[in-house]
Scaffold this active site. Sequence first.
Site, PDB file in Angstrom:
ATOM      1  N   ASP A 189     -37.723  -9.876  50.935  1.00 18.13           N
ATOM      2  CA  ASP A 189     -38.867 -10.557  51.418  1.00 18.13           C
ATOM      3  C   ASP A 189     -38.876 -11.240  53.163  1.00 18.13           C
ATOM      4  OD1 ASP A 189     -40.889 -12.546  51.354  1.00 18.13           O
ATOM      5  OD2 ASP A 189     -41.182 -12.972  49.762  1.00 18.13           O
TER       6      ASP A 189
ATOM      7  N   TYR B 134     -55.229 -12.354  62.187  1.00 19.57           N
ATOM      8  CA  TYR B 134     -53.484 -10.546  62.321  1.00 19.57           C
ATOM      9  C   TYR B 134     -54.345 -11.326  63.643  1.00 19.57           C
ATOM     10  CZ  TYR B 134     -52.359  -6.642  62.611  1.00 19.57           C
ATOM     11  OH  TYR B 134     -52.059  -5.236  62.876  1.00 19.57           O
TER      12      TYR B 134
END
Length: 258
Positions: free
Chosen positions: A57, A148
């Site tokens: 992760d 983003y």
Amino acid sequence: MELDGRVAVVTGGTRGVGAGIARAFLAAGADVVVCARRPPDVPVASAGRTARFVPVDLRDADAVGDFFAGTGRRYGRLDVLVNNAGGTPYRLLGEGGAQRHARVLELNLLAPLTASLAAYELLRAARGCVVMVGSVSGTRPSPGTAAYGAAKAGLESLARSMAVEWAPEVRVNTLVLGMVRTELSHLHYGDETGVAAVGRTVPLGRLAEPDEIGDAAVFLASARAAYVSGASLLVHGGGERPAFLDAATANEEISDGS
């Protein structure tokens, strides 16, 4: 081959663009490690060689540190880090609240920084390089993916600063991507008709293929780019035709032949 004996890590390298990049590095002779939270549906392979998968992760700094330490122990070196992992759902700024947008920033900007810092000593020892995977969303308005776009703009800026701070031992560059055809294209563009229609808006007439992105990444990692650092390489098929050109009426008489 160009990268024989080199070791490359591709984050998010289990599918889509990341898998294309990993395949290109395998084909160029590198030993490739791909990392993501989930394993690939099928092993990432090319030229009779297969990438090693390690679950990580990238938002967990301790796990990222352990991953690169383990990579160093296993291979004894690290020559290339490709910070590819990222992405975002479509979400307008007024939807979901700041925390959801913050998670997009975390994955697309902070995670590449975390990975780069964890890999730095290995890269410095090998006089290696970092390839950031950016996006045209960082250079133009990105309604529905604003966080983003902001993250990708920051990533490009980060790469330029890294290139100065880490020179001359480590080169750092960014691939600025346009639209790429992947297994998730239908989520963004619809069925094959939609994908084709979107492709026609690109000057080259189609979306990129993941392996073409991989070829560009291999170039930036190779000796052919030995003097390229702090650069942003546009891989977008010519970009986007300006909308005003189709809306303007100034040249209608000429186009009508009158």
